[in-house]
Write a protein that holds these residues in place. Structure first.
Motif, short mmCIF file in Angstrom:
data_model
loop_
_atom_site.label_atom_id
_atom_site.label_comp_id
_atom_site.label_asym_id
_atom_site.label_seq_id
_atom_site.Cartn_x
_atom_site.Cartn_y
_atom_site.Cartn_z
N GLY A 69 -45.01 36.77 63.65
CA GLY A 69 -45.52 36.79 62.33
C GLY A 69 -46.76 37.54 62.26
O GLY A 69 -47.45 37.55 61.44
N ARG A 70 -47.14 38.64 63.31
CA ARG A 70 -48.48 39.25 63.37
C ARG A 70 -47.88 40.70 62.86
O ARG A 70 -47.11 41.17 62.94
CB ARG A 70 -49.12 39.15 64.86
CG ARG A 70 -49.60 37.86 65.32
CD ARG A 70 -50.14 38.06 66.47
NE ARG A 70 -49.31 38.43 67.63
CZ ARG A 70 -48.81 37.71 68.58
NH1 ARG A 70 -49.30 36.48 68.80
NH2 ARG A 70 -47.95 38.29 69.48
N LEU A 71 -49.16 41.13 62.17
CA LEU A 71 -49.24 42.69 61.89
C LEU A 71 -49.91 43.45 63.02
O LEU A 71 -50.80 42.91 63.82
CB LEU A 71 -49.84 42.85 60.62
CG LEU A 71 -49.16 42.05 59.35
CD1 LEU A 71 -50.15 42.00 58.22
CD2 LEU A 71 -47.90 42.99 59.03
N PRO A 72 -49.75 44.69 62.95
CA PRO A 72 -50.54 45.54 63.89
C PRO A 72 -51.96 45.31 63.77
O PRO A 72 -52.56 44.86 62.54
CB PRO A 72 -50.18 46.89 63.35
CG PRO A 72 -48.82 46.61 62.84
CD PRO A 72 -48.84 45.62 62.36
N GLN A 73 -52.63 45.30 64.82
CA GLN A 73 -54.14 45.00 64.79
C GLN A 73 -54.97 45.72 63.84
O GLN A 73 -55.86 45.10 62.79
CB GLN A 73 -54.94 45.19 66.11
CG GLN A 73 -56.30 44.75 66.13
CD GLN A 73 -56.81 44.76 67.41
OE1 GLN A 73 -56.28 44.96 68.42
NE2 GLN A 73 -58.43 44.62 67.46
N ILE A 74 -54.60 46.95 63.43
CA ILE A 74 -55.57 47.88 62.42
C ILE A 74 -55.16 47.32 61.19
O ILE A 74 -56.04 47.59 60.46
CB ILE A 74 -54.99 49.17 62.83
CG1 ILE A 74 -55.92 50.32 62.03
CG2 ILE A 74 -53.54 49.56 62.32
CD1 ILE A 74 -55.80 51.69 62.21
N VAL A 75 -53.98 47.10 60.88
CA VAL A 75 -53.71 46.61 59.44
C VAL A 75 -54.41 45.12 59.20
O VAL A 75 -54.98 44.94 58.31
CB VAL A 75 -52.31 46.33 59.38
CG1 VAL A 75 -51.66 45.51 57.89
CG2 VAL A 75 -51.16 47.76 59.48
N GLU A 76 -54.35 44.32 60.10
CA GLU A 76 -54.99 42.83 59.87
C GLU A 76 -56.55 43.24 59.73
O GLU A 76 -57.15 42.39 58.84
CB GLU A 76 -54.59 42.09 61.30
CG GLU A 76 -53.37 41.36 61.13
CD GLU A 76 -53.04 40.28 62.32
OE1 GLU A 76 -53.75 40.33 63.21
OE2 GLU A 76 -52.03 39.95 62.23
N GLU A 77 -57.05 43.95 60.63
CA GLU A 77 -58.46 44.36 60.46
C GLU A 77 -58.90 44.94 59.05
O GLU A 77 -59.68 44.49 58.23
CB GLU A 77 -58.82 45.34 61.37
CG GLU A 77 -58.98 44.54 63.00
CD GLU A 77 -59.34 45.53 64.07
OE1 GLU A 77 -59.63 47.06 63.70
OE2 GLU A 77 -59.31 45.41 65.03
N ASP A 78 -57.97 45.69 58.54
CA ASP A 78 -58.05 46.39 57.11
C ASP A 78 -58.10 45.30 56.13
O ASP A 78 -58.93 45.19 55.37
CB ASP A 78 -57.31 47.50 56.87
CG ASP A 78 -57.37 48.36 55.94
OD1 ASP A 78 -58.54 48.75 55.60
OD2 ASP A 78 -56.74 48.20 54.71
N LEU A 79 -56.93 44.39 56.35
CA LEU A 79 -56.77 43.56 55.26
C LEU A 79 -57.77 42.22 55.35
O LEU A 79 -57.95 41.41 54.75
CB LEU A 79 -55.56 42.83 55.29
CG LEU A 79 -54.23 43.71 54.92
CD1 LEU A 79 -53.01 43.45 55.45
CD2 LEU A 79 -54.42 44.57 53.70
#
Length: 96
Positions: A69-79
Motif C-alpha cells: 500500500g505504499r507509493l513511490p517515495q517521491i510521490v509520498e514526499e510531494d503529497l
C-alpha cells in the motif's frame, strides 16, 4: 484516484484539468495558462493498482501502490502523505 482502463484515466485527468482551470479563473489567471505537469513513476504490472493523484503545484502523478500500500517515495514526499494514509482517506470518503 484509481483507474481501471484508459477511459477512466482520461476522465480523471480531465477532472484535474477542470479543477486547475477553475483555480486559475478564481486567481484571475487565464485558463489557457493551465498546462498540467503529468509525471509517471512506479512499476505498472498486471494486478497493480494504478492511480492518478494531484500533488503540489498542480503536478499530476500517474503511479501505482506496491503490495504494502505504499507509493513511490517521491510521490509520498510531494503529497506529504503516505500511500497508506491516502488509502485510509479514500476508504473514509467512500464510507468503508
Amino acid at each position: 484516484m484509481e483507474f481501471e482502463n484508459a477511459m477512466a484515466l482520461i476522465g480523471i485527468l480531465y477532472g484535474y484539468m477542470k479543477q486547475s482551470e477553475l483555480e486559475a479563473e478564481r486567481e484571475g489567471r487565464g485558463t489557457r495558462s493551465v498546462n498540467p505537469d503529468v509525471r509517471v513513476v512506479g512499476t505498472f504490472t498486471e494486478g497493480s493498482a494504478p492511480v492518478a493523484l494531484k500533488g503540489r503545484d498542480g503536478v499530476i502523478w500517474l503511479t501505482t501502490y506496491d503490495s504494502d500500500g505504499r507509493l513511490p517515495q517521491i510521490v509520498e514526499e510531494d503529497l506529504c502523505m503516505s500511500g497508506e494514509e491516502i488509502i485510509e482517506l479514500s476508504m473514509a470518503e467512500e464510507g468503508l
